[in-house]
Write a protein that holds these residues in place. Structure first.
Motif, PDB file in Angstrom:
ATOM      1  N   LYS A  35      -9.631   7.025  -0.562  1.00 22.33           N
ATOM      2  CA  LYS A  35     -10.129   5.877   0.064  1.00 22.33           C
ATOM      3  C   LYS A  35      -9.902   4.897  -0.962  1.00 22.33           C
ATOM      4  CE  LYS A  35     -12.499   8.118   3.749  1.00 22.33           C
ATOM      5  NZ  LYS A  35     -13.761   7.921   4.472  1.00 22.33           N
ATOM      6  N   GLU A  36     -10.478   4.962  -2.232  1.00 26.56           N
ATOM      7  CA  GLU A  36     -10.645   3.752  -3.174  1.00 26.56           C
ATOM      8  C   GLU A  36      -9.325   3.740  -3.411  1.00 26.56           C
ATOM      9  OE1 GLU A  36     -10.245   2.030  -6.867  1.00 26.56           O
ATOM     10  OE2 GLU A  36     -10.118   4.290  -6.710  1.00 26.56           O
ATOM     11  N   TRP A  37      -8.278   4.557  -3.952  1.00 24.37           N
ATOM     12  CA  TRP A  37      -6.954   4.338  -4.161  1.00 24.37           C
ATOM     13  C   TRP A  37      -6.387   3.750  -2.982  1.00 24.37           C
ATOM     14  CZ3 TRP A  37      -3.369   4.222  -7.814  1.00 24.37           C
ATOM     15  CH2 TRP A  37      -2.060   4.331  -7.230  1.00 24.37           C
ATOM     16  N   LEU A  38      -6.279   4.114  -1.847  1.00 19.95           N
ATOM     17  CA  LEU A  38      -5.646   3.403  -0.801  1.00 19.95           C
ATOM     18  C   LEU A  38      -6.140   2.003  -0.714  1.00 19.95           C
ATOM     19  CD1 LEU A  38      -5.277   6.555   1.690  1.00 19.95           C
ATOM     20  CD2 LEU A  38      -3.475   5.230   0.073  1.00 19.95           C
ATOM     21  N   ARG A  56       0.908  -1.103  -0.172  1.00 20.46           N
ATOM     22  CA  ARG A  56       0.078   0.078  -0.158  1.00 20.46           C
ATOM     23  C   ARG A  56       0.805   1.372  -0.069  1.00 20.46           C
ATOM     24  NH1 ARG A  56      -5.049  -0.940   0.829  1.00 20.46           N
ATOM     25  NH2 ARG A  56      -5.506  -3.401   1.687  1.00 20.46           N
ATOM     26  N   PRO A  57       0.431   2.215  -0.739  1.00 20.53           N
ATOM     27  CA  PRO A  57       1.216   3.609  -0.746  1.00 20.53           C
ATOM     28  C   PRO A  57       1.218   4.306   0.516  1.00 20.53           C
ATOM     29  CG  PRO A  57      -0.854   3.790  -1.966  1.00 20.53           C
ATOM     30  CD  PRO A  57      -0.631   2.546  -1.455  1.00 20.53           C
ATOM     31  N   GLU A  58       2.078   5.090   0.786  1.00 22.96           N
ATOM     32  CA  GLU A  58       2.272   5.575   2.276  1.00 22.96           C
ATOM     33  C   GLU A  58       1.294   7.099   2.025  1.00 22.96           C
ATOM     34  OE1 GLU A  58       6.026   6.591   3.541  1.00 22.96           O
ATOM     35  OE2 GLU A  58       6.675   4.607   3.465  1.00 22.96           O
ATOM     36  N   TRP A  59       0.407   7.503   2.855  1.00 21.94           N
ATOM     37  CA  TRP A  59      -0.220   8.758   2.816  1.00 21.94           C
ATOM     38  C   TRP A  59       0.407   9.906   3.642  1.00 21.94           C
ATOM     39  CZ3 TRP A  59      -4.354  10.578   0.083  1.00 21.94           C
ATOM     40  CH2 TRP A  59      -4.960  11.683   0.667  1.00 21.94           C
ATOM     41  N   LYS A  60       0.725  10.713   2.760  1.00 27.99           N
ATOM     42  CA  LYS A  60       1.632  11.699   3.412  1.00 27.99           C
ATOM     43  C   LYS A  60       1.038  13.087   3.315  1.00 27.99           C
ATOM     44  CE  LYS A  60       6.171   9.636   2.168  1.00 27.99           C
ATOM     45  NZ  LYS A  60       7.244   9.535   1.392  1.00 27.99           N
ATOM     46  N   LYS A  61      -0.120  13.251   2.771  1.00 25.83           N
ATOM     47  CA  LYS A  61      -0.729  14.558   2.725  1.00 25.83           C
ATOM     48  C   LYS A  61      -1.567  14.807   3.730  1.00 25.83           C
ATOM     49  CE  LYS A  61      -1.129  14.038  -2.434  1.00 25.83           C
ATOM     50  NZ  LYS A  61      -2.170  13.817  -3.507  1.00 25.83           N
ATOM     51  N   SER A  62      -1.438  16.074   4.070  1.00 30.74           N
ATOM     52  CA  SER A  62      -2.037  16.328   5.493  1.00 30.74           C
ATOM     53  C   SER A  62      -3.656  16.814   5.160  1.00 30.74           C
ATOM     54  CB  SER A  62      -1.618  17.961   5.909  1.00 30.74           C
ATOM     55  OG  SER A  62      -1.574  19.028   4.823  1.00 30.74           O
TER      56      SER A  62
END
Length: 976
Positions: free
Chosen positions: A119-122, A105-111
């Motif tokens: 959510k679909e992407w993650l 899974r990609p890391e979510w770095k956006k604030s």
């Protein structure tokens, strides 16, 4: 300096490769894995898919007498075409998925707060933006090579893998439904279609769904709904041959719906595509049939012009078949039969087209009650048609009945003809024989002329082949039934070729018993029966026909046996040959009458029971009872007349038959049977009553209630002496007597089973017991318990050969799930069907093999395909969680066991021993909570650092000229 630069270069490359690993999910890793997947293994697999599709299209052969399948893979004979290329495609797609799948899974770095799109992407299960094409192409390749169940599993998994992505999900479900359609699982396909209609179809998946819906509606017979989707397919089709096939299919659909003008135009559009000649020819034939109504004479004239063309000399059977159809449309059955017969005569190919013509011709003869001609047509047609036809079962049934009936009717006809010749004045008799001889000579001359023409044509073809020896090689057209036309299939695995071989044998030798020295059988006129109908008067030309056919058969037999042909008595070209076969003396007349009586009786019974032609049955049996009172089985003739009149509702006539039986044959078993006051009840419900009594007897046997067994066995003997379960009653009663210590009567009962019921399923076991007694073994009384099989084991094996192995507690080895049962307690065929349906309905990404083993006293069904104990136990729990399956398996004993341990069951250990071992060793274990059976074995990604990610330049998988790499913008997750 150079060394330093080289080291730095290596370090930089290593860092880039590590940064783009499938274990990391960044924009760079997704772009890199997508790029390498597209231009390496995927490229080579796609090229193999294209080559396989072209091979299948060029080698496909359609059956134009039926509605064409939308896809060439729908033709069973074409499924193996291109298989090598499609296998290569599947292999390359599996490699692509294995090497380039990104599941991290990609890391979510956006604030900012996550949107629904975020959510679909993650929440995705696959992050390589290109890999869906590999999944899709792999499923298509499996579909094209005919592995529809494998393809369905692939598309089912793909639809779940891309559940949140509308385009990929819609494509996968379209192809999943298409697989179900090809498997003829229309209810499952309808379910997928109904679920998809609840959602909107992505515009890029619309073409896939048009193909699926058109295929579904064609298969389900809803032609009106298929036509709009078929038009959309044609609009997007670029291959001319396939486009011509689709237009031809369009014409067939319009023709079936009665849209004659639209059908004619569709066939014309097919012709305009400049297709192969066979397709063009069939389109023109179809045009004449759809326009025949009101233009019959014009269409017949057009077909006659087509028959005169040299281009169509190999298609004359189809031309005359079309003529016959037009005559039938005009209700001119006589002309239709003449056209079909001429098509049969002119046919040069032994293919499906000729088979369909003979099937239609045989049907007309069947309706006219000309069963001899119908048998000739059906007998040849069954060797030319595919077993998967909807009407094949009826054809096979009719052919078998006619094969049984016609020898009897021919025998009656022939003997009637010979007796009439014997009663003729000598002058008329000799004139009739002379006509037969002239017809025989004429027929032989025609056959010689045909053989000479065939030799000349073969010589010309051989000379042409020599002249073109240096010409470019072309692909030969396979003749149906030959090795080239079987797609490499061995002769005896090709049912069509086997049936054709049988027909050829029977034409030369007649129907022979499967016995040694079969060529030495003496075939007389009486033994070789011609194609005859009942003669009405002495001058009937059919008498001459019967003698002519019989003479040909006898002539062939004489030649085969090496008899001297120069003697007058053996030469069918001389009068003496026929005069020797005519019954002049009283002894010869009596022998002839015996043949007539036998033929009348058996043909009457067949007409009654198998053809349900009560009029002809009554005619045969009445003639037998009125004209041949000396018939040895007259009581059976009256018995069948009684049954015949009972079925016709003629109760008084039936009573008259029974009265006659009581007066003339009071001691007959059939008279006693009909006089039974329970006869009518037994006739209606006897089968169910007998089954229920046997079930009670079997339960009494297991519980050692011997008096009840004797009572029921006596009831069976009195009320159901001819019942289906009679040998089982005898067998169980015999074993009951053994358990009581009466070995002598036990052997007597078992001998009755073996002698009177050799085909019964208990006969083999009874014979084994008798054989043991004959070999000197002693039978002992005691308890005979069928449930003892669970404690059965055989310790007579050499212990050294078994070694020191024993039951293993290893859980990570291949396991099986067993269902063990007594054969009388369950419906085995139903059980096999329910298990197969359960497996496919619940485990679409896994295949489980079903196998039935038959042991003495019990059967067991083995379900293989589990990689370890956890998978087998999950399967067992899911199976019994289904209420319907749990009810089905009530009388089965289930066992979860490894392949290793199974080898010891019944030898060193019994089922009860294994149950104790299982409860102690495996039952306490905790199993994985993951749904192991829903994970395909090839989806686990492989570490690219430990394998070659790219094909080397020396590897032929590397494309010669890959296209330009896609820019990083193409890998935007919002786009994909």
């Amino acid at each position: 300096m150079r060394r330093t630069i080289y080291i730095l270069y290596i370090v930089v490359i290593s860092m880039l490769v590590t940064a783009c690993s499938t274990h990391k999910n960044t924009s760079k890793s997704r772009a890199w894995q997508s790029f390498t997947a597209k231009y390496n293994t995927y490229y080579n697999g796609s090229q193999a898919y294209i080559d396989g599709s072209l091979e299948k299209e060029k080698g496909n052969k359609d059956n134009y007498t039926e509605v064409l399948p939308l896809y060439t893979v729908g033709n069973k004979q074409s499924r193996t075409l291109g298989k090598g290329n499609f296998d290569r495609t599947v292999e390359k797609m599996e490699k692509t998925i294995k090497l380039h799948s990104i599941k991290a899974r990609p890391e979510w770095k956006k604030s900012r707060r996550k949107t629904e799109k975020d959510k679909e992407w993650l929440g995705r299960r696959e992050y390589n933006p290109f890999l869906w094409k590999a999944w899709l192409l792999m499923g298509k390749a499996q579909f094209q090579k005919g592995d529809f169940d494998e393809a369905a599993a692939t598309f089912s998994y793909m639809s779940r893998l891309y559940q949140t992505q509308p385009m990929q999900n819609a494509m996968a479900r379209a192809w999943l439904a298409r697989c179900y359609v090809e498997l003829d699982w229309l209810y499952d396909a309808e379910d997928v279609i109904r679920n998809q209609r609840r959602d909107s179809i992505h515009y890029r998946a619309q073409n896939d769904w048009d193909g699926t819906l058109a295929d579904y509606y064609v298969r389900s017979g809803e032609y009106a709904q298929a036509i709009p989707h078929l038009r959309n397919i044609i609009r997007h089709e670029h291959r001319k041959t396939q486009k011509a096939r689709e237009w031809f299919l369009m014409g067939q659909l319009h023709s079936a719906l009665g849209h004659r003008q639209e059908a004619y135009k569709a066939y014309q559009r097919a012709i305009r595509q400049n297709p192969p000649y066979e397709l063009e020819f069939n389109a023109r034939i179809a045009q004449t049939e759809v326009m025949a109504q009101g233009n019959g004479k014009k269409m017949i004239a057009r077909l006659k012009r087509m028959a005169a063309s040299d281009n169509n000399k190999d298609y004359l059977d189809q031309v005359y078949y079309a003529m016959g159809n037009i005559y039938l449309m005009q209700r001119d059955t006589t002309q239709a039969i003449a056209a079909y017969e001429k098509g049969n005569e002119k046919a040069t190919r032994s293919g499906i087209e000729k088979g369909v013509l003979l099937l239609r011709l045989g049907g007309l003869y069947w309706e006219k009650e000309k069963y001899n001609d119908a048998q000739r047509c059906y007998g040849e047609a069954i060797g030319l048609l595919d077993k998967d036809r909807d009407d094949y079962e009826e054809l096979s049934k009719r052919s078998k009945v006619l094969d049984e009936l016609v020898p009897y009717t021919d025998a009656v006809h022939l003997q009637d003809s010979l007796q009439e010749l014997a009663n003729m004045p000598e002058k008329e008799r000799l004139e009739a024989i002379d006509r037969v001889i002239e017809a025989l000579k004429k027929k032989e001359k025609e056959e010689r002329d045909k053989a000479r023409e065939a030799e000349v044509e073969a010589a010309q073809q051989k000379q042409g082949a020599v002249g073109n020896r240096n010409a470019p090689a072309t692909t030969p057209t396979a003749t149906p039934g030959t090795g080239a036309g079987n797609n490499g299939q061995w002769y005896f695995y090709n049912q069509m070729a086997v049936n054709q071989g049988k027909q050829t044998f029977q034409k030369q030798w007649g129907k022979r018993e499967n016995e040694d020295n079969w060529r030495r059988s003496n075939k007389t006129v009486v033994g070789n029966l011609g194609n005859l109908d009942s003669p009405e008067n002495p001058d009937n030309p059919e008498i001459a026909d019967s003698l002519s056919d019989a003479s040909l058969a006898s002539s062939d037999s004489i030649a085969a046996e090496g008899a001297p042909e120069d003697t007058l008595a053996n030469d069918p070209h001389n009068r003496e040959y026929y005069l020797a076969q005519i019954p002049f003396t009283d002894e010869q007349k009596a022998e002839s009458d015996l043949i007539i009586m036998d033929g009348l009786f058996h043909s009457g019974v067949i007409f009654k029971d198998k053809l349900e032609n009560f009029g002809l049955a009554e005619k045969q049996l009445i003639r037998l009872t009125n004209h041949y009172p000396t018939y040895e089985q007259m009581d059976q003739a009256w018995y069948h007349l009684f049954l015949l009149y009972s079925r016709m509702g003629e109760r008084q006539m039936a009573e008259d038959c029974l009265t006659r039986m009581k007066s003339d044959y009071p001691e007959s078993e059939l008279t006693i049977l009909l006089s039974d006051p329970y006869f009518e009840e037994n006739a209606r419900f006897g089968e169910h009553i007998e089954d229920s009594i046997y079930a009670a007897t079997y339960d009494a046997f297991k519980e050692s209630r011997h008096s009840e067994i004797r009572t029921n066995a006596q009831l069976s003997a009195e009320r159901f002496p001819l019942g289906e379960n009679r040998p089982k009653f005898l067998f169980i009663n015999g074993l009951s007597l053994l358990n009581e210590g009466n070995a002598k009567d036990c052997i007597s009962e078992l001998k009755t089973v073996v002698e009177k019921y050799p085909q019964s399923e208990v006969t083999e076991m009874a014979g084994m017991i008798i054989k043991g007694v004959q070999e000197g073994r002693t039978l002992y009384g005691g308890t005979f318990d069928l449930d003892a099989v669970w404690a059965r084991r055989d310790l007579t094996l050499d212990q050294d050969s078994l070694g020191a192995d024993t039951l293993s507690a290893d859980r990570d080895v291949p396991f099986l799930f067993l269902l063990v049962y007594q054969p009388d307690s369950v419906n085995e065929n139903q059980l096999l069907y329910e298990m197969a349906r359960f497996n496919f309905s619940n485990f679409l990404v896994r295949n489980f093999d079903l196998e039935i083993e038959r042991e003495q006293g019990f059967h067991r069904m083995l379900i293989r395909g589990f990689l370890n104990f956890d998978e087998a136990l999950q399967y067992a729990r899911q199976l019994y969680a289904s209420e319907d399956m749990a009810k089905t398996l009530q009388k089965c004993r289930s066992v979860v066991i490894s392949e290793h341990n199974l080898a010891f069951i019944g030898t060193r250990f019994s089922y009860l021993d294994y149950d104790a071992f299982y409860e102690q060793t495996f039952l306490p274990l905790k199993i994985s909570n993951e749904e192991l059976l829903n994970i395909p074995p090839y989806t686990e990604p492989e570490d690219p650092e430990n394998s070659e990610d790219l094909d080397t330049p020396d590897n032929p998988d590397t494309p010669e000229a890959p296209t330009s790499p896609t820019t990083s913008d193409d890998f935007d997750p919002d786009f994909w």
